[in-house]
Design a protein around this motif. Sequence first.
Motif, PDB file in Angstrom:
ATOM      1  N   UNK A   1       0.832  -1.199   0.000  1.00 16.27           N
ATOM      2  CA  UNK A   1       0.000   0.000   0.000  1.00 16.27           C
ATOM      3  C   UNK A   1       0.872   1.256   0.000  1.00 16.27           C
ATOM      4  N   UNK A   2       0.424   2.256  -0.734  1.00 16.36           N
ATOM      5  CA  UNK A   2       1.075   3.564  -0.785  1.00 16.36           C
ATOM      6  C   UNK A   2       0.047   4.611  -0.414  1.00 16.36           C
ATOM      7  N   UNK A   3       0.274   5.303   0.698  1.00 15.33           N
ATOM      8  CA  UNK A   3      -0.545   6.455   1.055  1.00 15.33           C
ATOM      9  C   UNK A   3       0.338   7.693   0.952  1.00 15.33           C
ATOM     10  N   UNK A   4      -0.271   8.821   0.612  1.00 19.85           N
ATOM     11  CA  UNK A   4       0.517  10.030   0.353  1.00 19.85           C
ATOM     12  C   UNK A   4      -0.305  11.264   0.660  1.00 19.85           C
ATOM     13  N   UNK A   5       0.391  12.369   0.791  1.00 21.48           N
ATOM     14  CA  UNK A   5      -0.269  13.665   0.923  1.00 21.48           C
ATOM     15  C   UNK A   5      -0.164  14.387  -0.418  1.00 21.48           C
ATOM     16  N   UNK A   6      -1.318  14.738  -0.989  1.00 18.03           N
ATOM     17  CA  UNK A   6      -1.299  15.527  -2.218  1.00 18.03           C
ATOM     18  C   UNK A   6      -0.622  16.873  -1.974  1.00 18.03           C
ATOM     19  N   UNK A   7      -0.132  17.476  -3.030  1.00 18.64           N
ATOM     20  CA  UNK A   7       0.402  18.835  -2.872  1.00 18.64           C
ATOM     21  C   UNK A   7      -0.670  19.733  -2.276  1.00 18.64           C
ATOM     22  N   UNK A   8      -0.250  20.525  -1.297  1.00 19.70           N
ATOM     23  CA  UNK A   8      -1.198  21.429  -0.664  1.00 19.70           C
ATOM     24  C   UNK A   8      -1.907  20.867   0.549  1.00 19.70           C
ATOM     25  N   UNK A   9      -1.519  19.660   0.990  1.00 17.92           N
ATOM     26  CA  UNK A   9      -2.197  19.059   2.145  1.00 17.92           C
ATOM     27  C   UNK A   9      -1.217  18.216   2.950  1.00 17.92           C
ATOM     28  N   UNK A  10      -1.598  17.949   4.200  1.00 16.49           N
ATOM     29  CA  UNK A  10      -0.777  17.096   5.050  1.00 16.49           C
ATOM     30  C   UNK A  10       0.619  17.672   5.228  1.00 16.49           C
ATOM     31  N   UNK A  11       1.622  16.801   5.076  1.00 16.35           N
ATOM     32  CA  UNK A  11       3.011  17.223   5.245  1.00 16.35           C
ATOM     33  C   UNK A  11       3.712  17.485   3.910  1.00 16.35           C
ATOM     34  N   UNK A  12       2.997  17.345   2.806  1.00 12.16           N
ATOM     35  CA  UNK A  12       3.581  17.718   1.522  1.00 12.16           C
ATOM     36  C   UNK A  12       3.594  19.240   1.388  1.00 12.16           C
ATOM     37  N   UNK A  13       4.487  19.722   0.529  1.00 10.08           N
ATOM     38  CA  UNK A  13       4.586  21.166   0.332  1.00 10.08           C
ATOM     39  C   UNK A  13       3.295  21.747  -0.237  1.00 10.08           C
ATOM     40  N   UNK A  14       3.067  23.008   0.080  1.00 15.53           N
ATOM     41  CA  UNK A  14       1.916  23.744  -0.453  1.00 15.53           C
ATOM     42  C   UNK A  14       2.444  24.973  -1.174  1.00 15.53           C
ATOM     43  N   UNK A  15       2.914  24.804  -2.400  1.00 16.85           N
ATOM     44  CA  UNK A  15       3.411  25.957  -3.153  1.00 16.85           C
ATOM     45  C   UNK A  15       2.272  26.916  -3.486  1.00 16.85           C
ATOM     46  N   UNK A  16       2.590  28.126  -3.909  1.00 17.36           N
ATOM     47  CA  UNK A  16       1.528  29.078  -4.264  1.00 17.36           C
ATOM     48  C   UNK A  16       0.645  28.531  -5.385  1.00 17.36           C
ATOM     49  N   UNK A  17      -0.654  28.809  -5.346  1.00 17.91           N
ATOM     50  CA  UNK A  17      -1.548  28.394  -6.422  1.00 17.91           C
ATOM     51  C   UNK A  17      -1.205  29.156  -7.708  1.00 17.91           C
TER      52      UNK A  17
END
Length: 264
Positions: free
Chosen positions: A48-64
Amino acid sequence: MAFAKINNINMYYEVKGEGEPIVFLSGFSTNRETWRNYSDRLSSSYQTLILDNRGAGESDAPPPPYTIEMMAEDTAALMDHVGIKEATMIGSSMGTAIIQTLALRYPNKVKRGILISPFAKLPLTAVMKSETIGKLLEAGVPLNLVIESVIPWLYSNAFLNDGDRAKNKSQEMLENPYPQTPEGYLGQLTALKTFDSREHVGDIQAEMLLIAGSEDLSTPLYCSQYLADHLPVCTLKVFEHVGHMAHVEQRDKVFEVIQKFLNN
């Protein structure tokens, strides 16, 4: 627990177990913890692979802005990073848009898909609700009040009438250890607003299982029915008296449906 540099952002992910790969994709403003129970239960037989999409969780949230295509590219690159060539994809809400895009752009990566509360285009009502929530957050409205305004869009009457479950869920949302940044919220919302697979959904060849709640206000049943009518190979399973977060509200029953689909 690991981070990978993917498309110029740091993405958080976890790989667990061995066997046929399953990739989990989260919905708007949620993170990988939504799938923790499913991943733990399935990792005894699958990788299983779980992940945080960009902009959520501990993944980076670059400018929109972000796009769904951008998040699909992130997922494809992360699969390459961890050595997954092809996987069963399980996603909810925004995650189902990412799966559709992956199935169109990288058909060899998507063995089959399980789409929970899916849509080909997000209804205007859901867009307006999400825009209003963003304005409330920008205005500094206390988070507990924002959650009170969101939760009827996510859960059924039966769930909300269960005082303990509703209270516990609200508290869990309030105590989220990875609160979404304004940039992440706006970026993901922009991606949702611009997503529209209606012209291309008929080209998806992977088998899809659609799971919908009859009381879903965010992506009403007609959204799932549209996909059921246009996807070449799919099955629609409707849970009565269930809202948008079917995989949370009826976790064990949804798990049984997923497991049966996987076994077939």
